[in-house]
Design a protein around this motif. Structure first.
Motif, mmCIF file in Angstrom:
data_model
loop_
_atom_site.group_PDB
_atom_site.id
_atom_site.type_symbol
_atom_site.label_atom_id
_atom_site.label_comp_id
_atom_site.label_asym_id
_atom_site.label_seq_id
_atom_site.Cartn_x
_atom_site.Cartn_y
_atom_site.Cartn_z
ATOM 1 N N LEU A 18 -9.902 66.290 39.338
ATOM 2 C CA LEU A 18 -10.294 64.928 39.028
ATOM 3 C C LEU A 18 -11.742 64.698 39.441
ATOM 4 O O LEU A 18 -12.128 64.963 40.577
ATOM 5 C CB LEU A 18 -9.395 63.929 39.751
ATOM 6 N N VAL A 19 -12.536 64.226 38.497
ATOM 7 C CA VAL A 19 -13.918 63.817 38.758
ATOM 8 C C VAL A 19 -13.996 62.366 38.325
ATOM 9 O O VAL A 19 -13.840 62.055 37.145
ATOM 10 C CB VAL A 19 -14.935 64.697 37.991
ATOM 11 N N ASP A 20 -14.172 61.501 39.280
ATOM 12 C CA ASP A 20 -14.159 60.057 39.024
ATOM 13 C C ASP A 20 -12.885 59.634 38.297
ATOM 14 O O ASP A 20 -12.908 58.810 37.397
ATOM 15 C CB ASP A 20 -15.391 59.622 38.229
ATOM 16 N N ALA A 46 -24.711 63.745 37.873
ATOM 17 C CA ALA A 46 -24.033 63.961 36.588
ATOM 18 C C ALA A 46 -23.334 65.314 36.513
ATOM 19 O O ALA A 46 -22.383 65.470 35.745
ATOM 20 C CB ALA A 46 -25.029 63.824 35.438
ATOM 21 N N VAL A 47 -23.769 66.283 37.298
ATOM 22 C CA VAL A 47 -23.154 67.616 37.261
ATOM 23 C C VAL A 47 -22.440 67.947 38.573
ATOM 24 O O VAL A 47 -22.141 69.111 38.848
ATOM 25 C CB VAL A 47 -24.198 68.714 36.923
ATOM 26 N N SER A 48 -22.143 66.920 39.352
ATOM 27 C CA SER A 48 -21.479 67.110 40.637
ATOM 28 C C SER A 48 -19.992 66.782 40.532
ATOM 29 O O SER A 48 -19.555 66.100 39.608
ATOM 30 C CB SER A 48 -22.123 66.210 41.697
ATOM 31 N N LEU A 49 -19.238 67.238 41.507
ATOM 32 C CA LEU A 49 -17.803 66.973 41.545
ATOM 33 C C LEU A 49 -17.502 65.557 42.013
ATOM 34 O O LEU A 49 -16.390 65.070 41.827
ATOM 35 C CB LEU A 49 -17.102 67.996 42.427
ATOM 36 N N THR A 50 -18.470 64.918 42.636
ATOM 37 C CA THR A 50 -18.396 63.492 42.950
ATOM 38 C C THR A 50 -19.691 62.881 42.425
ATOM 39 O O THR A 50 -20.772 63.346 42.769
ATOM 40 C CB THR A 50 -18.266 63.229 44.464
ATOM 41 N N THR A 51 -19.565 61.880 41.574
ATOM 42 C CA THR A 51 -20.751 61.390 40.873
ATOM 43 C C THR A 51 -21.243 60.021 41.353
ATOM 44 O O THR A 51 -22.263 59.554 40.855
ATOM 45 C CB THR A 51 -20.479 61.316 39.356
#
Length: 153
Positions: A138-140, A24-29
């Motif tokens: 961009l994250v997701d 949830a707090v990552s750059l790729t989820t």
């Protein structure tokens, strides 16, 4: 204490990384699959400018020296730490900073944090990191504000 990761750590690190609170707090989820993780792991382990370190078998610290400044990230065994999460997190950050400016010999260290992740940003400030810029990433597929923090030695 930090120690170099070994191949026996690979699956444990993947489990930590795939925990919903970490994602949830990552750059790729997305949930990272075994094959994707194995490819990343093998490439990182073979690269002398990338360091995977295990902290007290409760977390992982990643250093990437291919950039200027070098960057770092980390995550913890959220599921296993329970009430010990915050104190372990603080000790991990202290050990990571000492390692970066000690054995790695860095003079600057930076990292990306999602702007919403106020806890991590506050912890970084506590350990001498300052915000140097904000930008969209961009994250997701969603534009998300990222904060770059940096510390010099």
């Amino acid at each position: 204490m930090l120690r170099p990761a070994v191949d026996a750590d690979r699956d444990t690190v993947l489990a930590w990384r795939n925990h919903p609170e970490v994602r949830a707090v990552s750059l790729t989820t997305h949930v990272i699959g075994a094959a994707e993780h194995a490819a990343w792991w093998d490439a990182a382990m073979a690269d002398p400018d990338r360091h995977i370190l295990i902290y007290d078998d409760r977390g992982v610290v990643l250093f990437d020296l291919r950039e200027d400044p070098a960057s770092w990230s980390f995550y913890l065994d959220v599921a296993g730490l329970g009430a010990q999460l915050l104190p372990t997190w603080m000790r991990l950050e202290q050990a990571a900073v000492e390692h970066a400016f000690g054995p790695l010999g860095l003079t600057r260290l930076g990292g990306e944090t999602l702007a919403d992740n106020k806890q991590v940003l506050a912890l970084h400030r506590r350990f001498g990191f300052t915000e140097t810029r904000r930008y969209e990433r961009l994250v997701d597929g969603t534009p998300t504000t990222v904060v770059w923090t940096e510390r010099t030695n």
